[in-house]
Design an enzyme around this catalytic site. Structure first.
Site, PDB file in Angstrom:
ATOM      1  N   GLY A   8      54.793 -75.649 -30.127  1.00  7.61           N
ATOM      2  CA  GLY A   8      54.627 -74.618 -31.157  1.00  7.61           C
ATOM      3  C   GLY A   8      54.212 -75.254 -32.478  1.00  7.61           C
ATOM      4  O   GLY A   8      54.568 -74.782 -33.557  1.00  7.61           O
ATOM      5  N   GLY A  11      52.491 -73.296 -35.455  1.00  3.68           N
ATOM      6  CA  GLY A  11      53.195 -72.185 -36.092  1.00  3.68           C
ATOM      7  C   GLY A  11      53.619 -72.491 -37.516  1.00  3.68           C
ATOM      8  O   GLY A  11      53.383 -73.579 -38.043  1.00  3.68           O
ATOM      9  N   GLN A  12      54.284 -71.512 -38.125  1.00  2.00           N
ATOM     10  CA  GLN A  12      54.702 -71.620 -39.532  1.00  2.00           C
ATOM     11  C   GLN A  12      55.609 -72.839 -39.747  1.00  2.00           C
ATOM     12  O   GLN A  12      55.402 -73.626 -40.658  1.00  2.00           O
ATOM     13  CB  GLN A  12      55.453 -70.341 -39.942  1.00  2.00           C
ATOM     14  N   LEU A  13      56.603 -72.984 -38.906  1.00  2.00           N
ATOM     15  CA  LEU A  13      57.522 -74.124 -39.009  1.00  2.00           C
ATOM     16  C   LEU A  13      56.894 -75.382 -38.402  1.00  2.00           C
ATOM     17  O   LEU A  13      56.959 -76.466 -38.978  1.00  2.00           O
ATOM     18  CB  LEU A  13      58.827 -73.777 -38.279  1.00  2.00           C
ATOM     19  N   ASP A  34      50.633 -76.725 -28.513  1.00  2.00           N
ATOM     20  CA  ASP A  34      50.694 -75.289 -28.802  1.00  2.00           C
ATOM     21  C   ASP A  34      49.869 -74.566 -27.750  1.00  2.00           C
ATOM     22  O   ASP A  34      48.979 -75.163 -27.123  1.00  2.00           O
ATOM     23  CB  ASP A  34      50.123 -75.005 -30.204  1.00  2.00           C
ATOM     24  N   ILE A  35      50.151 -73.268 -27.615  1.00  2.81           N
ATOM     25  CA  ILE A  35      49.320 -72.458 -26.705  1.00  2.81           C
ATOM     26  C   ILE A  35      47.950 -72.193 -27.337  1.00  2.81           C
ATOM     27  O   ILE A  35      46.957 -71.988 -26.645  1.00  2.81           O
ATOM     28  CB  ILE A  35      50.058 -71.150 -26.338  1.00  2.81           C
ATOM     29  N   ASP A  51      51.197 -74.098 -22.529  1.00  3.64           N
ATOM     30  CA  ASP A  51      51.955 -72.858 -22.426  1.00  3.64           C
ATOM     31  C   ASP A  51      53.318 -73.283 -21.870  1.00  3.64           C
ATOM     32  O   ASP A  51      53.409 -73.759 -20.730  1.00  3.64           O
ATOM     33  CB  ASP A  51      51.243 -71.900 -21.457  1.00  3.64           C
ATOM     34  N   TYR A 141      64.504 -60.178 -29.674  1.00  7.49           N
ATOM     35  CA  TYR A 141      64.481 -61.530 -30.248  1.00  7.49           C
ATOM     36  C   TYR A 141      65.909 -62.047 -30.451  1.00  7.49           C
ATOM     37  O   TYR A 141      66.247 -63.163 -30.035  1.00  7.49           O
ATOM     38  CB  TYR A 141      63.728 -61.475 -31.585  1.00  7.49           C
ATOM     39  N   LYS A 145      67.852 -65.108 -28.607  1.00  6.78           N
ATOM     40  CA  LYS A 145      68.395 -66.257 -29.355  1.00  6.78           C
ATOM     41  C   LYS A 145      69.880 -66.436 -29.054  1.00  6.78           C
ATOM     42  O   LYS A 145      70.353 -67.577 -28.915  1.00  6.78           O
ATOM     43  CB  LYS A 145      68.150 -66.086 -30.866  1.00  6.78           C
TER      44      LYS A 145
HETATM   45  N1  SER Z   1      62.237 -64.900 -39.585  1.00  8.64           N
HETATM   46  C1  SER Z   1      62.666 -64.332 -38.333  1.00  8.64           C
HETATM   47  C2  SER Z   1      62.176 -62.955 -38.150  1.00  8.64           C
HETATM   48  O1  SER Z   1      62.038 -62.270 -39.135  1.00  8.64           O
HETATM   49  C3  SER Z   1      64.169 -64.339 -38.255  1.00  8.64           C
HETATM   50  O2  SER Z   1      64.586 -65.478 -37.594  1.00  8.64           O
HETATM   51  O3  SER Z   1      61.966 -62.540 -37.060  1.00  8.64           O
END
Ligand code: SER
Length: 319
Positions: A8, A11-13, A34-35, A51, A141, A145
């Site tokens: 990943g 991505g942002q992080l 990353d995909i 993937d 989500y 988690k």
């Molecule tokens: N930033 C994430 C979201 O908004 C929360 O972990 O889905």
């Protein structure tokens, strides 16, 4: 010698964490995957398209590069997950289980996997949410988690997999854009403020959420991953906290630099998600166990973003 795979990485992080890991371990010892196709932010790294649902390909990459640490960041976030719950559940869970199983089989040294404040739900105490409390997430989500946290602890207890995790709040950075989250408004707002546009917020003006500046999130991640084993006492995921603010407060923080900036409020389906999450988080366990401490508050974060984002945007225009 540590050899690290970031899953990943676009991505942002991932794009910021990959660069930070490169500074610590050497770019040649960090493999980005990353995909998606690689982006400019990770151009200095070897890249493998992956993937994470494909466990054979994952194993091949780990063997090929002699990987001993994996940062598994690929996931579908809260708002996007609600559009296709089965798909989000499948990707979030299968991806994590593939990584944990591989870590067990190949006896990898260490795994990082992010959890989220989304593990909490409507019955969770909303203010200063404790480390151990009621957890009744009502987004796919959040459910994925919470299940993931239980799997991490399971793999640690049963198989000795050294997996470490943080429950991130909303992450705010200016170098890369988030996608599909409920806290994303707090990134978009800075872009709108600088372009002179009015900002329409998809949350109501008084919705408090826990948030964190990206440099603090990177520091928390690396501090946890480099902490001695005996300091890492929580093997589900640690609460970490930095800032808690409402849309009104971030607007006021921006107006200290851009007085004419205006926002309006038009809550959509993401309001219900935000309303099910805590306002603020108690992270005393992380502070006591491995010395977590954030550096940025709302105003220092705003100043830093408004100082650095224009230059970054103009470098993109010139490229
Ligand atoms: N930033 C994430 C979201 O908004 C929360 O972990 O889905």
């Amino acid at each position: 010698m540590d050899k690290i795979l970031v899953i990943g990485a676009c991505g942002q992080l991932g794009s910021e964490l990959t660069n930070e890991l490169g500074k610590i371990y050497g770019n040649e010892n960090v493999i980005a995957s990353d995909i998606s196709q690689p982006n400019a932010a990770i151009k200095d790294f070897s890249f493998e398209q992956l993937d994470v649902m494909n466990s054979a390909r994952l194993a091949e990459i780990v063997d090929h590069h002699g990987i001993n640490q994996v940062y598994h960041l690929a996931a579908i976030l809260s708002a996007k997950g609600e559009e296709n719950p089965q798909w989000a559940w499948n990707l979030n869970m299968t991806g994590l289980l593939n990584v944990l199983e591989l870590a067990k089989e190949k006896q990898l040294k260490r795994i990082y996997w992010p959890s989220s404040i989304a593990v909490f739900g409507p019955s969770t105490p909303r203010v200063n949410t404790p480390q151990d409390t009621v957890m009744d997430p009502n987004t796919v989500y959040g459910i994925s988690k919470l299940a993931g946290e239980r799997w991490c602890e399971y793999y640690f207890e049963k198989y000795g997999v050294d997996v470490r995790s943080l429950r991130y709040p909303g992450l705010i950075g200016y170098k890369s854009l988030p996608g599909g989250g409920t806290t994303d408004y707090a990134v978009d707002i800075y872009h709108k403020a600088l372009s002179g546009d009015k900002f329409e917020c998809f949350l109501s003006e008084d919705t408090y959420l826990p948030m964190m500046y990206m440099s603090d999130a990177i520091k928390a991640t690396i501090d946890l991953m480099r902490a001695p084993d005996e300091q890492v006492k929580v093997r589900s995921s640690y609460n970490v906290s930095a800032i808690s603010f409402s849309p009104t407060e971030i607007v006021e923080s921006i107006q200290k630099h851009i007085p004419d900036f205006k926002a309006s409020y038009n809550p959509d389906f993401r309001q219900a998600i935000a309303d099910s999450w805590p306002d603020s988080i108690d992270d005393s366990v992380a502070r006591n166990d491995w010395g977590w401490e954030p550096a940025y508050d709302l105003d220092t974060m705003t100043s830093d973003i408004l100082k650095n984002l224009p230059e970054l945007l103009s470098s993109f225009q010139q490229a």
